[in-house]
Design a protein around this motif. Structure first.
Motif, PDB file in Angstrom:
ATOM      1  N   ARG A  41      -4.735 -24.358 -40.461  1.00  0.00           N
ATOM      2  CA  ARG A  41      -5.125 -25.391 -39.487  1.00  0.00           C
ATOM      3  C   ARG A  41      -6.205 -26.298 -40.064  1.00  0.00           C
ATOM      4  N   GLU A  42      -7.178 -25.698 -40.715  1.00  0.00           N
ATOM      5  CA  GLU A  42      -8.248 -26.496 -41.317  1.00  0.00           C
ATOM      6  C   GLU A  42      -7.714 -27.381 -42.439  1.00  0.00           C
ATOM      7  N   LEU A  43      -6.806 -26.846 -43.237  1.00  0.00           N
ATOM      8  CA  LEU A  43      -6.202 -27.650 -44.303  1.00  0.00           C
ATOM      9  C   LEU A  43      -5.517 -28.887 -43.737  1.00  0.00           C
ATOM     10  N   VAL A  44      -4.723 -28.695 -42.707  1.00  0.00           N
ATOM     11  CA  VAL A  44      -4.016 -29.828 -42.098  1.00  0.00           C
ATOM     12  C   VAL A  44      -5.017 -30.828 -41.533  1.00  0.00           C
ATOM     13  N   ASN A  45      -6.034 -30.329 -40.861  1.00  0.00           N
ATOM     14  CA  ASN A  45      -7.038 -31.235 -40.296  1.00  0.00           C
ATOM     15  C   ASN A  45      -7.711 -32.067 -41.383  1.00  0.00           C
ATOM     16  N   TRP A  46      -8.142 -31.427 -42.460  1.00  0.00           N
ATOM     17  CA  TRP A  46      -8.793 -32.163 -43.551  1.00  0.00           C
ATOM     18  C   TRP A  46      -7.825 -33.139 -44.207  1.00  0.00           C
TER      19      TRP A  46
END
Length: 66
Positions: A41-46
């Motif tokens: 999720r964090e990867l996609v957000n960044w």
């Protein structure tokens, strides 16, 4: 959480998957587990925020992944 109306294409998903696999392998995190989902999720957000280079994405995850 960052939200965007941008979409991800196959190349984007391939890059994100590779970064996720690299981080999980390096840190001994099970790919299908809760921690891996949080990282994904964090990867996609960044990525949607504009961080596109794999090394930069990994750097952004360092505070999350001990």
């Amino acid at each position: 959480m960052f939200s965007s109306y941008d979409s991800l294409d196959n190349d984007d998903l391939t890059l994100l998957r590779q970064v996720l696999e690299d981080v999980c392998l390096e840190k001994g995190i099970q790919l299908g587990g809760d921690e891996a989902r949080k990282i994904a999720r964090e990867l996609v957000n960044w990525y949607l925020f504009g961080v596109k280079h794999p090394d930069q994405l990994k750097d952004m995850l360092k505070p999350l992944v001990p």
